[in-house]
Design an enzyme around this catalytic site. Structure first.
Site, PDB file in Angstrom:
ATOM      1  N   SER A  50       7.454  -0.967 -10.715  1.00  0.00           N
ATOM      2  CA  SER A  50       7.092  -1.512  -9.417  1.00  0.00           C
ATOM      3  C   SER A  50       6.527  -2.924  -9.591  1.00  0.00           C
ATOM      4  CB  SER A  50       6.103  -0.579  -8.708  1.00  0.00           C
ATOM      5  OG  SER A  50       5.944  -0.923  -7.358  1.00  0.00           O
ATOM      6  N   GLU A 101      15.077  -1.791  -8.745  1.00  0.00           N
ATOM      7  CA  GLU A 101      14.710  -0.636  -7.924  1.00  0.00           C
ATOM      8  C   GLU A 101      13.839  -1.123  -6.774  1.00  0.00           C
ATOM      9  OE1 GLU A 101      11.375   0.339  -7.749  1.00  0.00           O
ATOM     10  OE2 GLU A 101      10.538  -0.778  -9.434  1.00  0.00           O
ATOM     11  N   HIS A 105      10.962   4.695  -7.687  1.00  0.00           N
ATOM     12  CA  HIS A 105       9.737   5.286  -7.153  1.00  0.00           C
ATOM     13  C   HIS A 105       9.827   6.792  -6.925  1.00  0.00           C
ATOM     14  CE1 HIS A 105       8.489   1.173  -6.780  1.00  0.00           C
ATOM     15  NE2 HIS A 105       7.311   1.548  -6.341  1.00  0.00           N
TER      16      HIS A 105
END
Length: 336
Positions: A118, A238, A307
């Site tokens: 992230s 992502e 995630h």
């Protein structure tokens, strides 16, 4: 500028895992028993942790302490000979605040495993770009602190960073979970779903150095000294659960307009969560058709990172080979 690749030593059982919070606060936000569950999981695997001050900092702010406190955490762990891995507890926002203040010469002289996903990929991307040190997009402490943590996540971390394999082929997990378990009363288990595995939008073969990160985080770095040259790279990206189809469409459009797709050799998307609200009426495949119908490189999606759980560990700055839906990392042989 082509930097010489620097290889972090593998994580030995005699080394500690230093835990940092480079973005969002942990103390006062994450329950103490959840934090300890993550540490206990790692202890059962043979590793002890040491917390940075940023993890323990009680703050009313949106960040886990001042820039100097968070930077000092990183520098302190880099200097410690007993720390072999610097792992983020979780992500959030504003890791990029730290990048102008890091001592990259210090990091270069004391190579260690840096890992997170992230927003933490701002840190790993910057370190690899500035020093040549191979870093990792992979689990944080939170990955092991959730109920029923996936052994798949640990196995790929172990094969990449603890007992590195000469070549690590990625096999899709049979199941995954993206449920908001912490909002349920029965929050002691995960709701698991069948995984369809890696999907091919555009087939082909490719080999190149890996750039791995959260998509909007990489876009934040674009145009700065911390963003890598994408020429010939295989890009792993992502997005988090707050990113809707509209957000993802906008991010990918920006990448195209920046010329990223004229440079890369391959592209792999991580799995989106249910909360991103892709649907049969508004599928991710339609976005792929919009931007990659004429792509001259392989495009894969629904890979085990992002995630949801579980996730693979990706060597940022390592080497990857794509052949159809097969992904093989050859970076592991590089770790001493």
């Amino acid at each position: 500028m082509n930097l010489k690749k620097i290889l972090p030593p593998k994580l030995g059982k005699n080394k500690l895992i230093g835990v940092i919070a480079p973005a969002d606060p942990v103390a006062g936000v994450c329950q103490k028993d959840t934090i300890q569950r993550g540490y206990s999981y790692l202890k059962k695997k043979g590793f002890s942790v040491v917390e940075g001050r940023s993890v323990k900092e009680l703050t009313p702010k949106h960040i886990a302490g001042s820039v100097s406190l968070r930077v000092d955490d990183i520098h302190d762990f880099v200097k410690r000979e007993d720390v072999g891995c610097i792992m983020a507890f979780w992500g959030g926002f504003n890791t990029n605040q730290l990048l102008d203040h890091l001592d990259y010469d210090l990091i270069k002289a004391n190579p260690k495993i840096f890992i997170g996903y992230s927003d933490v990929t701002a840190l790993t991307t910057a370190i690899t770009t500035k020093t040549g040190l191979v870093t990792f997009s992979g689990p944080g402490i939170i990955s092991f602190a959730k109920p029923e943590p996936f052994e798949y996540t640990w196995n790929y971390f172990e094969k990449m960073c603890v007992e590195p394999q000469e070549k690590l082929a990625i096999e899709s997990s049979p199941e995954y979970a993206d449920d908001l378990f912490f909002l349920r009363k029965d929050d002691n288990h995960r709701i698991k779903k069948r995984n369809d595995g890696v999907k091919i939008f555009n087939g082909g073969k490719a080999k190149g150095e890996v750039v791995a990160g959260n998509l909007q985080t990489l876009l934040v770095l674009n145009g700065t000294e911390y963003f890598p040259d994408l020429t010939g790279k295989i890009l792993f990206v992502e997005e988090d659960e707050t990113s809707t189809p509209a957000h993802v469409d906008r991010f990918i459009c920006q990448c195209k307009q920046l010329g990223w797709f004229n440079k890369i050799a391959g592209l792999v998307f991580g799995r989106f969560t249910e909360q991103s609200s892709f649907s049969p009426e508004d599928p991710f495949e339609d976005i792929l058709k919009e931007y990659f119908s004429d792509a001259q490189f392989p495009v894969l999606y629904n890979a085990d990172f992002g995630h949801s759980d579980p996730m693979i560990t990706i060597p940022n700055g390592g080497t990857c080979v794509i052949n159809g839906d097969h992904v093989v990392f050859e970076q592991a042989v590089l770790i001493k």
